[in-house]
Design a protein around this motif. Structure first.
Motif, PDB file in Angstrom:
ATOM      1  N   VAL A 124       0.847  -1.193   0.000  1.00 18.86           N
ATOM      2  CA  VAL A 124       0.000   0.000   0.000  1.00 18.86           C
ATOM      3  C   VAL A 124       0.883   1.242   0.000  1.00 18.86           C
ATOM      4  CG1 VAL A 124      -1.881   1.208   1.161  1.00 18.86           C
ATOM      5  CG2 VAL A 124      -1.741  -1.285   1.316  1.00 18.86           C
ATOM      6  N   ILE A 126       1.021   4.327   1.242  1.00 21.31           N
ATOM      7  CA  ILE A 126       0.436   5.219   2.253  1.00 21.31           C
ATOM      8  C   ILE A 126       0.873   6.661   2.032  1.00 21.31           C
ATOM      9  CG2 ILE A 126       0.417   5.798   4.712  1.00 21.31           C
ATOM     10  CD1 ILE A 126      -1.280   3.408   4.194  1.00 21.31           C
ATOM     11  N   PRO A 137      -4.498   3.527  -0.419  1.00 26.89           N
ATOM     12  CA  PRO A 137      -5.192   2.934   0.730  1.00 26.89           C
ATOM     13  C   PRO A 137      -6.675   2.680   0.476  1.00 26.89           C
ATOM     14  CG  PRO A 137      -3.761   4.724   1.455  1.00 26.89           C
ATOM     15  CD  PRO A 137      -3.745   4.743  -0.034  1.00 26.89           C
ATOM     16  N   LEU A 178      -0.555   2.824   8.032  1.00 27.50           N
ATOM     17  CA  LEU A 178      -0.660   1.426   7.605  1.00 27.50           C
ATOM     18  C   LEU A 178      -1.307   0.582   8.690  1.00 27.50           C
ATOM     19  CD1 LEU A 178       0.168  -0.288   5.082  1.00 27.50           C
ATOM     20  CD2 LEU A 178       2.024  -1.176   6.516  1.00 27.50           C
ATOM     21  N   LEU A 181      -4.982   1.317   8.757  1.00 27.57           N
ATOM     22  CA  LEU A 181      -5.657   0.701   7.617  1.00 27.57           C
ATOM     23  C   LEU A 181      -5.865  -0.782   7.864  1.00 27.57           C
ATOM     24  CD1 LEU A 181      -6.771   0.789   4.729  1.00 27.57           C
ATOM     25  CD2 LEU A 181      -4.420   0.424   3.910  1.00 27.57           C
TER      26      LEU A 181
END
Length: 229
Positions: A124, A126, A137, A178, A181
């Protein structure tokens, strides 16, 4: 500084970061990133008890894996081209860079043919840096839903790369993002089992990553050094 001295120094810093953040040291795993060092140094890394080896490209890792593959758990931590999956699928226990549907499907096809299950991290982006690979995200939830039917690819967590900053503290929002998420995705119960892993933190910022919940840190120069050709 010798390899043993670097290992000891890194271990002290990890232990301190865990202490500061109230974490169990056993929950943080070290990946020795050997992409810039020789076969001999990689062998020495394994002999010194560092069991997890990280490589970015198969063409650089092949000679090391051919000689040492059975001696550790290998992590593919670089961008993985779809046409390279067949070369790495049965050699790397973990893929840290799952970032698109085409790659997930190729991993599934190749793993099914070999009756394997691949442990993967969603990469991801971020920070939103254009130079970084990884999905945004906001795409992670739909991505997990789309690959939910793949029986040979198991997403175990998330991975990100923070921008290089002169002060490691400036990377904290990326690592915290992160972790948040991952927790949000778990609340939605999009996977058969909760996502437990966070692959984040490198030589310049691993302590901040640990404080924010990293379960895997990817350490190259600070741990194994860097050899020049």
């Amino acid at each position: 500084m010798s390899l043993m001295e670097r290992i000891d120094q890194v271990e002290q810093r990890i232990t301190e970061a865990c202490r500061r953040s109230g974490r169990n040291r056993d929950d943080v795993h070290v990946i020795a990133v050997t992409k810039y060092v020789s076969l001999d140094m990689t062998a020495s890394v394994l002999e010194h008890g560092l069991h997890h080896i990280g490589e970015n490209r198969w063409q650089d890792a092949q000679a090391k894996w051919d000689a040492l593959g059975s001696q550790g758990d290998w992590h593919f931590i670089g961008h993985l081209q779809t046409n390279k999956v067949r070369e790495v699928i049965d050699k790397f226990r973990y893929i840290h860079s799952l970032d698109r549907i085409s790659l997930a499907r190729e991993l599934e096809k190749r793993a099914a043919a070999l009756n394997l299950q691949v442990s993967a991290f969603l990469q991801v982006n971020i920070s939103g840096e254009e130079s970084k690979y990884g999905m945004p995200p906001e795409a992670a939830a739909s991505f997990l839903k789309e690959i939910n039917s793949l029986s040979h690819v198991k997403v175990i967590g998330l991975m990100t790369m923070a921008p290089y900053e002169s002060s490691a503290e400036m990377t904290r929002p990326v690592f915290r993002g992160l972790r948040q998420l991952r927790d949000e995705l778990n609340e939605q119960a999009l996977t058969a089992e909760p996502l437990t892993e966070l692959s984040m933190g490198m030589s310049n910022d691993f302590e901040v990553a640990i404080e924010e919940g990293a379960t895997w840190v990817r350490l190259g120069s600070i741990l194994v050094g860097k050899e020049e050709d």
